[in-house]
Write a protein that holds these residues in place. Structure first.
Motif, mmCIF file in Angstrom:
data_model
loop_
_atom_site.group_PDB
_atom_site.id
_atom_site.type_symbol
_atom_site.label_atom_id
_atom_site.label_comp_id
_atom_site.label_asym_id
_atom_site.label_seq_id
_atom_site.Cartn_x
_atom_site.Cartn_y
_atom_site.Cartn_z
ATOM 1 N N MET A 51 49.349 66.076 61.402
ATOM 2 C CA MET A 51 48.911 66.817 60.229
ATOM 3 C C MET A 51 50.051 66.954 59.220
ATOM 4 S SD MET A 51 47.411 70.730 59.874
ATOM 5 C CE MET A 51 46.819 70.637 61.532
ATOM 6 N N PHE A 52 51.255 67.278 59.706
ATOM 7 C CA PHE A 52 52.398 67.422 58.803
ATOM 8 C C PHE A 52 52.686 66.103 58.091
ATOM 9 C CE2 PHE A 52 56.836 66.958 57.721
ATOM 10 C CZ PHE A 52 57.051 68.088 56.960
ATOM 11 N N MET A 53 52.701 64.995 58.834
ATOM 12 C CA MET A 53 53.012 63.702 58.229
ATOM 13 C C MET A 53 51.947 63.290 57.216
ATOM 14 S SD MET A 53 55.987 63.025 59.104
ATOM 15 C CE MET A 53 56.043 61.454 58.254
ATOM 16 N N GLU A 54 50.687 63.610 57.475
ATOM 17 C CA GLU A 54 49.629 63.329 56.494
ATOM 18 C C GLU A 54 49.881 64.107 55.209
ATOM 19 O OE1 GLU A 54 46.127 64.378 58.706
ATOM 20 O OE2 GLU A 54 45.929 62.356 59.548
ATOM 21 N N GLN A 55 50.199 65.387 55.337
ATOM 22 C CA GLN A 55 50.456 66.208 54.157
ATOM 23 C C GLN A 55 51.736 65.779 53.453
ATOM 24 O OE1 GLN A 55 50.100 70.434 54.919
ATOM 25 N NE2 GLN A 55 48.240 70.124 56.115
ATOM 26 N N PHE A 56 52.760 65.396 54.223
ATOM 27 C CA PHE A 56 54.022 64.961 53.636
ATOM 28 C C PHE A 56 53.833 63.638 52.889
ATOM 29 C CE2 PHE A 56 58.370 63.017 54.268
ATOM 30 C CZ PHE A 56 58.984 63.767 53.278
ATOM 31 N N THR A 57 53.068 62.731 53.471
ATOM 32 C CA THR A 57 52.793 61.453 52.808
ATOM 33 C C THR A 57 52.032 61.695 51.505
ATOM 34 O OG1 THR A 57 52.733 60.314 54.932
ATOM 35 C CG2 THR A 57 51.701 59.195 53.079
ATOM 36 N N LYS A 58 51.066 62.625 51.532
ATOM 37 C CA LYS A 58 50.324 62.972 50.316
ATOM 38 C C LYS A 58 51.276 63.524 49.259
ATOM 39 C CE LYS A 58 46.650 65.872 48.560
ATOM 40 N NZ LYS A 58 45.790 67.012 48.788
ATOM 41 N N LYS A 59 52.214 64.389 49.669
ATOM 42 C CA LYS A 59 53.197 64.968 48.734
ATOM 43 C C LYS A 59 54.064 63.869 48.125
ATOM 44 C CE LYS A 59 57.034 68.292 48.595
ATOM 45 N NZ LYS A 59 57.912 67.442 47.833
ATOM 46 N N ILE A 60 54.478 62.899 48.923
ATOM 47 C CA ILE A 60 55.288 61.783 48.414
ATOM 48 C C ILE A 60 54.496 60.992 47.384
ATOM 49 C CG2 ILE A 60 56.358 59.568 49.017
ATOM 50 C CD1 ILE A 60 57.070 60.842 51.750
ATOM 51 N N ARG A 61 53.236 60.669 47.700
ATOM 52 C CA ARG A 61 52.404 59.900 46.773
ATOM 53 C C ARG A 61 52.249 60.640 45.434
ATOM 54 N NH1 ARG A 61 49.930 55.572 49.044
ATOM 55 N NH2 ARG A 61 49.747 55.547 51.296
ATOM 56 N N GLU A 62 52.037 61.951 45.495
ATOM 57 C CA GLU A 62 51.872 62.730 44.261
ATOM 58 C C GLU A 62 53.191 62.814 43.488
ATOM 59 O OE1 GLU A 62 50.342 66.434 45.696
ATOM 60 O OE2 GLU A 62 48.339 65.598 46.044
ATOM 61 N N THR A 63 54.279 63.068 44.190
ATOM 62 C CA THR A 63 55.587 63.218 43.540
ATOM 63 C C THR A 63 56.057 61.913 42.895
ATOM 64 O OG1 THR A 63 56.202 64.941 45.100
ATOM 65 C CG2 THR A 63 57.988 63.887 43.911
ATOM 66 N N LYS A 64 55.816 60.801 43.595
ATOM 67 C CA LYS A 64 56.309 59.497 43.128
ATOM 68 C C LYS A 64 55.258 58.718 42.356
ATOM 69 C CE LYS A 64 60.235 60.058 45.218
ATOM 70 N NZ LYS A 64 61.476 60.234 44.501
#
Length: 66
Positions: A51-64
């Motif tokens: 769950m954390f990695m899914e949310q972290f990957t989503k944050k990376i996609r939005e940030t970058k």
């Protein structure tokens, strides 16, 4: 502010200082350890790690903008 929720805990992504991962590709397992502001360290179980990695990957996609 994005907050990661797991179990009864809520951790703002801004409070995460470092992430350490252990993965077992043949077993399809990933485990995340978080270093949190204030010196706390959290070791997540499999479900929370995913769950954390899914949310972290989503944050990376939005940030970058990916």
């Amino acid at each position: 502010m994005t907050i990661f929720h797991f179990g009864k805990h809520a951790v703002p992504f801004a409070d995460v200082l470092n992430i350490s991962m252990t993965y077992k590709y043949p077993d399809s397992e990933i485990y995340v350890d978080l270093e949190i502001k204030g010196g706390a360290q959290l070791s997540l179980n499999l479900a929370d790690s995913v769950m954390f990695m899914e949310q972290f990957t989503k944050k990376i996609r939005e940030t970058k903008n990916l």
